[in-house]
Scaffold this active site. Structure first.
Site, PDB file in Angstrom:
ATOM      1  N   GLU A   1       0.709  -1.112  -0.117  1.00 26.88           N
ATOM      2  CA  GLU A   1      -0.050   0.069   0.108  1.00 26.88           C
ATOM      3  C   GLU A   1       0.950   1.400  -0.148  1.00 26.88           C
ATOM      4  O   GLU A   1       0.838   2.357  -0.797  1.00 26.88           O
ATOM      5  CB  GLU A   1      -0.854  -0.040   1.210  1.00 26.88           C
ATOM      6  CG  GLU A   1      -1.968  -1.175   1.240  1.00 26.88           C
ATOM      7  CD  GLU A   1      -2.628  -0.966  -0.195  1.00 26.88           C
ATOM      8  OE1 GLU A   1      -2.903  -0.152  -0.829  1.00 26.88           O
ATOM      9  OE2 GLU A   1      -3.340  -2.299  -0.457  1.00 26.88           O
TER      10      GLU A   1
ATOM     11  N   CYS B   1     -14.100   1.445 -14.906  1.00 30.11           N
ATOM     12  CA  CYS B   1     -14.470   2.795 -14.672  1.00 30.11           C
ATOM     13  C   CYS B   1     -13.195   3.713 -14.893  1.00 30.11           C
ATOM     14  O   CYS B   1     -12.808   4.617 -13.895  1.00 30.11           O
ATOM     15  CB  CYS B   1     -15.340   3.170 -13.369  1.00 30.11           C
ATOM     16  SG  CYS B   1     -16.105   4.677 -13.223  1.00 30.11           S
TER      17      CYS B   1
ATOM     18  N   CYS C   1     -18.466   0.959 -19.868  1.00 31.17           N
ATOM     19  CA  CYS C   1     -19.753   1.012 -19.036  1.00 31.17           C
ATOM     20  C   CYS C   1     -20.510  -0.344 -19.346  1.00 31.17           C
ATOM     21  O   CYS C   1     -21.411  -1.033 -18.765  1.00 31.17           O
ATOM     22  CB  CYS C   1     -20.530   2.148 -19.102  1.00 31.17           C
ATOM     23  SG  CYS C   1     -19.627   3.539 -18.618  1.00 31.17           S
TER      24      CYS C   1
ATOM     25  N   CYS D   1     -19.732  -3.044 -16.842  1.00 21.99           N
ATOM     26  CA  CYS D   1     -19.815  -2.541 -15.606  1.00 21.99           C
ATOM     27  C   CYS D   1     -20.844  -3.066 -14.683  1.00 21.99           C
ATOM     28  O   CYS D   1     -22.123  -3.059 -15.333  1.00 21.99           O
ATOM     29  CB  CYS D   1     -19.665  -0.891 -15.188  1.00 21.99           C
ATOM     30  SG  CYS D   1     -19.787  -0.438 -13.665  1.00 21.99           S
TER      31      CYS D   1
ATOM     32  N   CYS E   1     -25.898   3.909 -12.243  1.00 20.84           N
ATOM     33  CA  CYS E   1     -25.039   5.056 -12.197  1.00 20.84           C
ATOM     34  C   CYS E   1     -25.642   5.872 -13.061  1.00 20.84           C
ATOM     35  O   CYS E   1     -26.175   6.018 -14.168  1.00 20.84           O
ATOM     36  CB  CYS E   1     -23.922   4.244 -13.095  1.00 20.84           C
ATOM     37  SG  CYS E   1     -22.627   5.725 -13.501  1.00 20.84           S
TER      38      CYS E   1
END
Length: 351
Positions: free
Chosen positions: A49, A202, A209, A212, A218
């Site tokens: 991270e 995205c 899309c 998605c 959305c």
DNA sequence: CACGCGTGGAT
DNA sequence: TATCCAAGCGT
């Protein structure tokens, strides 16, 4: 906004997509591995991270493998000299991350008996761990119900809700919206799934899309203006700074100098040079020599300014001031420099 | 809270 | 070539 059952459906659709289409990043413990008893190593997750902060996965991943090999445990990392850590970090950028990484490793190793704290609040106290990293470690490693919000998640949420406020002012609003959706039962998988959705579906320019799992809900998709979100405040143009770099050759070696610990490229080795200013500084090399200047300057773009360095080259007979910051190294040992200085030496054709 | 803080790939 | 921007943090 959404009913509970709609939220449940969104969570289920995202995790279902992630199980089938999600990327297998090397530090990710897959559901089947978890079922077999595997559990994420907080040290490896923390390392990933921190390294991936503002860094692309392809660029950062080799460093993650290298660090785990060099330093298999947090105690190994803590025991290493900071200079070694900086050397191995060279090329990854944002060098304060490496200094904080080393500092954090010492705290974990000495004050926490080698174990990472398990709550976001405790993780937040550690150097180099901010809101995002604390939430992510707590969620992935310790199943804490924390909402993970990185740049990918901000984009997904801003599009889902057509958030009208520009970033960064919209961050609190986006955090709230994201937290309302986050899955408290599988916080780690959910967070990684949402980040992966942002990174692969995205996307900023041309989102897919049609693939998605959330397109039905959305708002931006419904309006056909996905790429308008997130709205951002215009950034100011980057100024230009000028300077000189002095490539000092001593037989087959090159003189390098350690930068001060604070500020830009703090603590890293450098090709010696002038200050960097909007007006070109005077030519003032550290030692007298037969200097020759390369025709074209080296251009390097930092986050907040563009640098143009005139490159000067000479064989030097006298040593620079022996203040402990100078060292002559062979050309083979110059790969552990920040990219700017590798570029300088490459241009001078001495590597 | 706005800014300082690296680098390289994609478009 | 110019621009964007990436699993952000510290001050």
């Amino acid at each position: 906004m959404w009913t509970d059952s709609q939220i449940q459906a969104l969570r289920a659709a995202l995790l279902h997509w992630y199980d089938r289409e999600g990327r297998i990043l090397p530090w990710r413990v897959r559901p089947e591995d978890r079922a077999a008893g595997a559990t994420p190593d907080p040290y490896a997750i923390w390392l990933s991270e921190v390294m991936m902060q503002q860094t692309t996965i392809p660029h950062g991943t080799p460093y993650w493998h290298k660090f785990l090999t060099l330093y298999p445990t947090v105690e190994d990392l803590a025991a290493a000299p900071l200079d070694d850590v900086l050397t191995h970090w060279a090329g990854l950028g944002y060098y304060a991350r490496a200094r904080n990484l080393h500092k954090c490793a010492a705290i974990i190793s000495e004050a926490h008996q080698g174990r990472f704290p398990e709550t976001k609040a405790e993780l937040l106290r550690l150097p180099g761990i901010g809101d995002y990293t604390a939430s992510t470690i707590a969620a992935i490693c310790f199943d804490q119900p924390e909402s993970i919000v990185d740049g990918n998640v901000e984009r997904v949420i801003a599009r889902m809700h057509r958030v009208a406020t520009p970033l960064p002012k919209a961050k609190p609003e986006i955090r709230r919206l994201a937290a309302a959706l986050a899955d408290p039962d599988r916080p780690g998988d959910y967070g990684q799934a949402l980040m992966d959705l942002g990174a692969t579906i995205c996307t900023p320019r041309a989102p897919s899309c049609d693939l998605c799992p959330w397109s039905d809900e959305c708002a931006a998709y419904a309006h056909g203006d996905m790429t308008a979100y997130p709205i951002k405040t215009p950034k100011k143009e980057t100024p230009v700074r000028l300077g000189h770099a002095y490539v000092m050759l001593k037989d087959n070696q090159i003189w390098l100098r350690r930068r001060s610990e604070a500020g830009l490229l703090g603590g890293m080795m450098e090709v010696p040079g002038s200050d960097w200013q909007s007006e070109r500084p005077d030519f003032s090399p550290p030692v007298e020599a037969e200097w020759s200047r390369l025709t074209a300057p080296v251009r390097h773009v930092f986050t907040h300014f563009e640098l143009r360095l005139d490159i000067h080259l000479a064989q030097v007979m006298t040593d620079p001031p022996g203040d402990g910051r100078w060292v002559a190294v062979s050309a083979l040992h110059t790969q552990a420099l920040p990219s700017l200085f590798r570029k300088v030496l490459d241009r001078a054709n001495v590597t």
